[in-house]
Write an enzyme that holds these catalytic residues in place. Structure first.
Site, PDB file in Angstrom:
ATOM      1  N   VAL A  65       5.259  28.847  20.672  1.00 33.27           N
ATOM      2  CA  VAL A  65       5.044  28.404  22.055  1.00 33.27           C
ATOM      3  C   VAL A  65       3.594  27.965  22.199  1.00 33.27           C
ATOM      4  CG1 VAL A  65       5.006  29.090  24.489  1.00 33.27           C
ATOM      5  CG2 VAL A  65       6.805  29.965  22.985  1.00 33.27           C
ATOM      6  N   ALA A 110      -1.627  29.599  22.133  1.00 34.63           N
ATOM      7  CA  ALA A 110      -0.284  29.503  21.540  1.00 34.63           C
ATOM      8  C   ALA A 110       0.104  30.859  20.951  1.00 34.63           C
ATOM      9  CB  ALA A 110      -0.266  28.440  20.447  1.00 34.63           C
ATOM     10  N   LYS A 111       1.337  31.030  20.614  1.00 32.75           N
ATOM     11  CA  LYS A 111       1.788  32.231  19.891  1.00 32.75           C
ATOM     12  C   LYS A 111       3.120  31.895  19.229  1.00 32.75           C
ATOM     13  CE  LYS A 111       0.134  36.455  19.530  1.00 32.75           C
ATOM     14  NZ  LYS A 111      -1.305  36.776  19.540  1.00 32.75           N
ATOM     15  N   GLY A 112       3.393  32.584  18.128  1.00 37.32           N
ATOM     16  CA  GLY A 112       4.665  32.336  17.455  1.00 37.32           C
ATOM     17  C   GLY A 112       5.084  33.541  16.664  1.00 37.32           C
ATOM     18  N   ASP A 151      -1.086  37.894  13.009  1.00 41.51           N
ATOM     19  CA  ASP A 151      -0.850  38.793  14.146  1.00 41.51           C
ATOM     20  C   ASP A 151      -0.115  40.000  13.568  1.00 41.51           C
ATOM     21  OD1 ASP A 151      -1.077  38.501  17.305  1.00 41.51           O
ATOM     22  OD2 ASP A 151       0.823  39.489  16.921  1.00 41.51           O
TER      23      ASP A 151
END
Ligand code: NAD
Length: 425
Positions: A65, A110-112, A151
């Site tokens: 995202v 963002a992050k995924g 992460d």
């Protein structure tokens, strides 16, 4: 006409939307800007087929995202965890937007991640899954579009696999496409300690505002992993007495101070690097809950989210709470801490040293020239001090808590970028 406000059944996303709307309304942001900022720019879900060691094929679900690219390419980690889903990625991506904006670095958020329990995979399966995920999100990541990082449950190895996959697909080196690589391989010296250095810098700046000599201060640090160890180590070297440390195995308290270097060296001899069995004269072992309630000047949670709650906020005996972990304090606890006069330095200011360290890695990769650890730490230290002062002054001038002040400063910068560029794409 007032626009409708988004809500979510996912508590993390709902909380982050509520925080955003409250701050945006307080600062009188125009509805059109609020609407743009409350929706992610791009969300994708990908299927990741992996040939397992037993010959079967398993299909995992992956996500990425991009919440905002208003201030620059989006930046944020990739996690491997069974709970990863699109809503969680959206919430964490928006937090990255605010963190990067507040830090004053040229990124959006963002992050995924992949919904998977990585402990069930062999190394070969893990590599195949990571590389296929990288290939599936390849069209939307890049040095100047979206830059992933490690992460939960990912690290330098996964970043190298992603970088190598994209480089091979594009037929050229792409070292700056991910950060968090090993320092020996296009990574940055100093990145490992960057988050802890940033948290300790915030604590020392806070003590300055209170005219407290670090040598007369005491601290308890919860979490003895990457963030907690370096935070405790830098504080101790500045003269702060660390009276308590804590990890998954419990709390360790010593009124005369804990030798952090010795404790760090001890964990390296233990499987899973815990404090189990650590001892020194005067050390008392207690539960993970009890250690948080011991008397100290600074309590710094650096482990998990949601550990300071309405159940224990009344019992804390600290003057300052400095959040090294993401989301350690629930909104209910925040209200109690405020009433009790405990000053809170919020996570997306205190732990921003990690993404600042990532930014320095990206700068070095793009230049193909590498800094010394001393240069990395000096620049990080200066920027953290500047950012702390920015939030402190806003909080003081506008008479708002530091968490709200940090939000307002962060949102303002993104809103100005959106206004400058207009609403085309
Ligand atoms: P880590 O896995 O290296 O360390 C976590 C520590 O917390 C370990 O010592 C573990 O034993 C301890 N712990 C786990 N459960 C606990 C419990 N119930 N009670 C007490 N201690 C417990 O993780 P990390 O990289 O240090 O990250 C810690 C926090 O900081 C996370 O919230 C993470 O999202 C946040 N953070 C990390 C970075 C980074 O650069 N590593 C950057 C920004 C934010």
């Amino acid at each position: 006409m007032t626009i409708s406000r988004r809500t979510s059944s996912h508590s993390l996303l709902d909380n982050s939307l509520r925080n955003f709307y409250a701050a945006a309304e307080e600062m009188g942001l125009e509805d059109k800007v609020i609407e743009v900022m409350s929706c992610p720019e791009r969300s994708i879900q990908v299927s990741i087929p992996v040939k397992m060691d037993n010959g079967t094929v398993k299909v995992f679900q992956g996500y990425r995202v991009q919440h905002s690219t208003a201030c620059g390419p989006s930046k944020g980690g990739i996690r491997f965890h069974p709970d990863v889903n699109l809503d969680e990625c959206e919430a964490l991506a928006s937090l990255m937007t605010w963190k990067c904006s507040l830090a004053g670095i040229p990124y959006g958020g963002a992050k995924g991640g992949i919904s998977v329990d990585p402990d069930t995979l062999s190394m070969r399966e893990r590599e195949a899954m990571t590389r296929t995920y990288a290939a599936r999100i390849e069209p939307i990541i890049g040095n100047w579009s979206d830059i992933p990082a490690p992460d939960v449950n990912t690290g330098g190895q996964e970043m190298v696999w992603i970088m190598d996959t994209i480089s091979k697909l594009r037929g050229r080196w792409e070292p700056a496409i991910v950060t968090g690589k090993p320092s020996s391989f296009w990574g940055s010296k100093g990145r490992r300690a960057a988050t802890g250095l940033g948290v300790s810098t915030c604590i020392l700046e806070l003590l300055k505002t209170q005219h407290v000599d670090p040598c007369s201060a005491t601290a308890i640090v919860q979490g003895f992993g990457n963030v907690g160890t370096y935070n405790a180590l830098f504080l101790q070297s500045a003269g702060v007495k660390i009276v308590g440390i804590c990890d998954i195995t419990g709390g360790y308290y010593c009124k005369d101070g804990i030798d952090i270097e010795k404790a760090m060296a001890f964990t390296k001899t233990i499987p899973y690097r815990t404090l189990e069995g650590y001892s020194q004269p005067g050390l008392v072992h207690m539960s993970r809950e009890e250690i948080l309630e011991q008397e100290c000047m600074i309590l710094s949670p650096c482990a998990l989210e949601g550990v300071i709650t309405s159940k224990n906020a009344e019992k804390l005996k600290c003057a300052y709470l400095v959040e090294g972990s993401n989301g350690p304090t629930t909104p209910e606890a925040d209200v109690i801490l405020d009433r009790r006069g405990i000053l809170v330095v919020p996570d997306f200011l205190a732990n921003s040293g990690g993404v600042i360290g990532s930014y320095y890695e990206w700068v070095q990769d793009l230049a193909g020239a590498f800094w010394t650890e001393e240069k990395h730490n000096r620049r990080l230290n200066l920027l953290m001090k500047e950012n702390f002062r920015k939030v402190w002054e806003y909080s003081d001038t506008h008479n708002v808590k530091m968490r709200r002040a940090a939000f307002l400063v962060a949102i303002k910068r993104v809103a100005e970028a959106i206004e400058l560029k207009g609403f085309f794409l």
